[in-house]
Design a protein around this motif. Structure first.
Motif, PDB file in Angstrom:
ATOM      1  N   PRO A 118      15.539 -18.196   7.366  1.00  0.00           N
ATOM      2  CA  PRO A 118      15.954 -19.604   7.298  1.00  0.00           C
ATOM      3  C   PRO A 118      16.931 -20.003   8.402  1.00  0.00           C
ATOM      4  O   PRO A 118      17.552 -19.158   9.062  1.00  0.00           O
ATOM      5  CB  PRO A 118      16.628 -19.693   5.927  1.00  0.00           C
ATOM      6  CG  PRO A 118      17.142 -18.310   5.690  1.00  0.00           C
ATOM      7  CD  PRO A 118      16.122 -17.380   6.301  1.00  0.00           C
ATOM      8  N   PHE A 119      17.081 -21.310   8.553  1.00  0.00           N
ATOM      9  CA  PHE A 119      18.083 -21.881   9.456  1.00  0.00           C
ATOM     10  C   PHE A 119      19.427 -22.017   8.748  1.00  0.00           C
ATOM     11  O   PHE A 119      20.477 -21.890   9.372  1.00  0.00           O
ATOM     12  CB  PHE A 119      17.609 -23.251   9.937  1.00  0.00           C
ATOM     13  CG  PHE A 119      18.583 -23.966  10.849  1.00  0.00           C
ATOM     14  CD1 PHE A 119      18.841 -23.493  12.121  1.00  0.00           C
ATOM     15  CD2 PHE A 119      19.241 -25.116  10.427  1.00  0.00           C
ATOM     16  CE1 PHE A 119      19.733 -24.149  12.966  1.00  0.00           C
ATOM     17  CE2 PHE A 119      20.123 -25.785  11.261  1.00  0.00           C
ATOM     18  CZ  PHE A 119      20.373 -25.296  12.539  1.00  0.00           C
ATOM     19  N   MET A 120      19.391 -22.279   7.447  1.00  0.00           N
ATOM     20  CA  MET A 120      20.606 -22.492   6.672  1.00  0.00           C
ATOM     21  C   MET A 120      20.429 -21.913   5.272  1.00  0.00           C
ATOM     22  O   MET A 120      19.373 -22.049   4.666  1.00  0.00           O
ATOM     23  CB  MET A 120      20.915 -23.991   6.518  1.00  0.00           C
ATOM     24  CG  MET A 120      21.143 -24.739   7.806  1.00  0.00           C
ATOM     25  SD  MET A 120      21.241 -26.540   7.531  1.00  0.00           S
ATOM     26  CE  MET A 120      22.706 -26.641   6.495  1.00  0.00           C
ATOM     27  N   VAL A 121      21.487 -21.279   4.785  1.00  0.00           N
ATOM     28  CA  VAL A 121      21.596 -20.896   3.377  1.00  0.00           C
ATOM     29  C   VAL A 121      23.017 -21.231   2.954  1.00  0.00           C
ATOM     30  O   VAL A 121      23.962 -20.936   3.690  1.00  0.00           O
ATOM     31  CB  VAL A 121      21.344 -19.389   3.156  1.00  0.00           C
ATOM     32  CG1 VAL A 121      21.476 -19.043   1.674  1.00  0.00           C
ATOM     33  CG2 VAL A 121      19.976 -18.983   3.680  1.00  0.00           C
ATOM     34  N   ASN A 122      23.179 -21.858   1.804  1.00  0.00           N
ATOM     35  CA  ASN A 122      24.537 -22.009   1.298  1.00  0.00           C
ATOM     36  C   ASN A 122      24.604 -21.861  -0.210  1.00  0.00           C
ATOM     37  O   ASN A 122      23.689 -22.215  -0.934  1.00  0.00           O
ATOM     38  CB  ASN A 122      25.195 -23.323   1.738  1.00  0.00           C
ATOM     39  CG  ASN A 122      24.720 -24.552   1.005  1.00  0.00           C
ATOM     40  OD1 ASN A 122      23.868 -25.269   1.513  1.00  0.00           O
ATOM     41  ND2 ASN A 122      25.255 -24.824  -0.173  1.00  0.00           N
ATOM     42  N   THR A 123      25.707 -21.275  -0.642  1.00  0.00           N
ATOM     43  CA  THR A 123      26.030 -21.217  -2.047  1.00  0.00           C
ATOM     44  C   THR A 123      26.801 -22.482  -2.418  1.00  0.00           C
ATOM     45  O   THR A 123      27.776 -22.835  -1.753  1.00  0.00           O
ATOM     46  CB  THR A 123      26.849 -19.967  -2.391  1.00  0.00           C
ATOM     47  OG1 THR A 123      27.359 -20.094  -3.730  1.00  0.00           O
ATOM     48  CG2 THR A 123      28.018 -19.775  -1.442  1.00  0.00           C
ATOM     49  N   VAL A 124      26.342 -23.173  -3.452  1.00  0.00           N
ATOM     50  CA  VAL A 124      27.068 -24.342  -3.971  1.00  0.00           C
ATOM     51  C   VAL A 124      28.048 -23.775  -4.996  1.00  0.00           C
ATOM     52  O   VAL A 124      27.822 -23.835  -6.199  1.00  0.00           O
ATOM     53  CB  VAL A 124      26.099 -25.371  -4.587  1.00  0.00           C
ATOM     54  CG1 VAL A 124      26.791 -26.700  -4.821  1.00  0.00           C
ATOM     55  CG2 VAL A 124      24.897 -25.577  -3.681  1.00  0.00           C
ATOM     56  N   VAL A 125      29.158 -23.256  -4.494  1.00  0.00           N
ATOM     57  CA  VAL A 125      29.878 -22.214  -5.208  1.00  0.00           C
ATOM     58  C   VAL A 125      30.471 -22.669  -6.543  1.00  0.00           C
ATOM     59  O   VAL A 125      30.440 -21.931  -7.521  1.00  0.00           O
ATOM     60  CB  VAL A 125      30.949 -21.584  -4.288  1.00  0.00           C
ATOM     61  CG1 VAL A 125      32.038 -22.580  -3.915  1.00  0.00           C
ATOM     62  CG2 VAL A 125      31.538 -20.342  -4.923  1.00  0.00           C
ATOM     63  N   GLY A 126      30.993 -23.873  -6.636  1.00  0.00           N
ATOM     64  CA  GLY A 126      31.623 -24.301  -7.882  1.00  0.00           C
ATOM     65  C   GLY A 126      30.891 -25.412  -8.594  1.00  0.00           C
ATOM     66  O   GLY A 126      31.454 -26.090  -9.458  1.00  0.00           O
ATOM     67  N   PHE A 127      29.625 -25.595  -8.259  1.00  0.00           N
ATOM     68  CA  PHE A 127      28.889 -26.766  -8.733  1.00  0.00           C
ATOM     69  C   PHE A 127      28.472 -26.675 -10.201  1.00  0.00           C
ATOM     70  O   PHE A 127      28.405 -27.677 -10.907  1.00  0.00           O
ATOM     71  CB  PHE A 127      27.643 -26.984  -7.867  1.00  0.00           C
ATOM     72  CG  PHE A 127      26.834 -28.191  -8.234  1.00  0.00           C
ATOM     73  CD1 PHE A 127      27.279 -29.467  -7.909  1.00  0.00           C
ATOM     74  CD2 PHE A 127      25.637 -28.066  -8.900  1.00  0.00           C
ATOM     75  CE1 PHE A 127      26.538 -30.590  -8.240  1.00  0.00           C
ATOM     76  CE2 PHE A 127      24.882 -29.180  -9.239  1.00  0.00           C
ATOM     77  CZ  PHE A 127      25.327 -30.448  -8.908  1.00  0.00           C
TER      78      PHE A 127
END
Length: 455
Positions: free
Chosen positions: A322-331
């Motif tokens: 992928p180009f981007m991975v992110n954890t939506v950590v406190g969602f």
């Protein structure tokens, strides 16, 4: 394999690697909710002692979720196992988890990326459980993961930002106005990524067309994405939507992904479509989001702790480059991460584990309004992640997402972290900001922050 230890006259025994990994985890309300957490700090310390002496090979030979044996058939396990580099694994499999932790803290970034290719996600999670926050910062900072879509992000010294100009009614003028504010603060070099209210191909196409027209009119070097379900995005592509990145949330188990309405076959189909019919120039065309606790909320965790499941998300993600991975950590909320301390720990864990998987890792530094956390906690985490070399952060107007109803980092927060730590936007984007008079010598000018310049 020894799964017990005696500490101060008390013997602690663990049934299997799954229980051991769960009880070696730092305190998380999600693990407590699932009934798998250590009973107290003493049991947690004992679990860490046993884990430190476990050879890496045991974590592959006795995985938390077998890839082929019923009744726990799991295609995520199969993807993770098949992605391991056999030569590198043979080199390191005799090492204990404790010895591997020491090696990860001693090596340079290129060697860390090489070692990560020989590790399963459970091995990476196990190492994270033995690390302090400072360890996680140090190891992650050493790793540089560069990815290219239309622009290139992840270079050392670069902190990119996702512009998230969401609108509670998907009003195109409202989205555009928020986007102008993001661009005026130098945010949007990672992606212009909108979470839609209306999950239809026609609505997704309309938003993508608007962002494409804005990008073309202003000559903005970036990429666009609408974070609808992957099947909706695929239909939008068929309708002619100009899409650079295709998006999907991931879970760490096959059952968790089924709750998201996806499986590997669908991801493979979407991968082929975005590569054949996507609008981007570069090879990395996926955007994935994750977050500790999603499997538990879907009753798809199989008794596995949330950190280990998060690592398995990254094992699945790296298959698609992928180009981007992110954890939506406190969602997700306090049921899974109770307070600012737990959110901070999870954000540092996720960033490290993603980077060691070779992923271009970002973090949505965020919390929900019913969590025991506040904006000061998020400021602290954003600075820590910037110090650790995070690829990108998420920017929303005034830190308050009016559509998703949660708190994140603002456009000017990301600009401030850049200024504080001497970081810069992606090179192509920085040149564009300089041409617009918004940045000079790596610093925002007095004209920055005024969205009216883009009318």
């Amino acid at each position: 394999m020894k799964l017990k230890t005696t500490v101060r006259g008390r013997t602690y025994a663990f049934a299997d690697t799954k229980e051991l990994l769960a009880k070696a985890n730092e305190e998380k309300s999600g693990d407590q909710l699932a009934g798998i957490a250590a009973a107290d700090a003493a049991e947690r310390a004992a679990a860490k002692l046993v884990l430190a002496d476990m050879p890496l090979s045991a974590l592959r030979e006795q995985p938390v979720l077998p890839p082929v044996l019923p009744p726990e058939l799991d295609e995520v396990s199969a993807v993770i196992d098949s992605g391991v580099d056999a030569t590198i694994y043979a080199e390191i499999k005799h090492l204990t988890v404790g010895a591997m932790r020491e090696r990860l803290l001693a090596e340079s970034g290129g060697e860390l990326l090489r070692l990560g290719r020989g590790m399963t996600s459970e091995m990476i999670a196990a190492c994270a459980k033995l690390m302090s926050n400072l360890d996680l910062l140090r190891a992650a900072r050493a790793i540089e993961v560069v990815a290219r879509c239309n622009t290139t992000i992840g270079q050392r010294g670069v902190l990119s930002g996702r512009a998230q100009p969401n609108h509670p009614a998907d009003d195109l003028r409202g989205i555009e106005a928020s986007l102008f504010e993001a661009l005026a603060y130098g945010i949007g070099d990672a992606v212009i990524g909108i979470n839609p209210v209306i999950d239809t191909p026609e609505s997704v196409r309309a938003i993508l067309q608007m962002t494409r027209e804005t990008m073309d009119r202003l000559a903005v070097p970036t990429q666009n994405c609408v974070l609808a379900h992957v099947t909706t995005q695929m239909r939008a592509i068929e309708l002619g939507a100009p899409m650079d990145l295709i998006f999907q949330s991931l879970a760490g188990t096959q059952a968790g992904n089924a709750a998201f309405g996806i499986d590997k076959a669908l991801l493979d189909e979407a991968d082929a479509m975005i590569r054949e019919r996507g609008a981007a120039a570069g090879p990395n065309r996926w955007y994935f989001e994750t977050g500790q606790g999603s499997e538990l909320s879907a009753e798809a965790h199989h008794g596995i702790d949330q950190l280990t499941l998060e690592a398995r998300c990254y094992g699945l993600a790296r298959h698609y480059k992928p180009f981007m991975v992110n954890t939506v950590v406190g969602f997700i909320g306090p049921e899974y991460l109770y307070d600012g301390k737990q959110v901070t720990r999870a954000g540092l864990e996720d960033h490290f584990m993603g980077k060691l998987h070779g992923l271009p890792m970002g973090v949505d530094v965020c919390y929900t309004n019913h969590m025991k956390a506040d904006q000061n906690d998020m400021d602290n985490l954003a600075v820590l992640l910037g110090s650790a070399g995070v690829n990108f952060l998420i920017g929303v107007p005034l830190s308050d997402d009016c559509m998703l109803n949660y708190q994140s980092t603002s456009y000017h927060d990301i600009a401030t972290v850049r200024e504080l730590l001497g970081l810069r936007p992606a090179p192509e984007f920085e040149r564009w900001l300089e041409a617009r008079g918004l940045m000079e010598n790596g610093a925002l000018t007095g004209a920055a922050g005024d969205p009216t310049i883009f009318r």
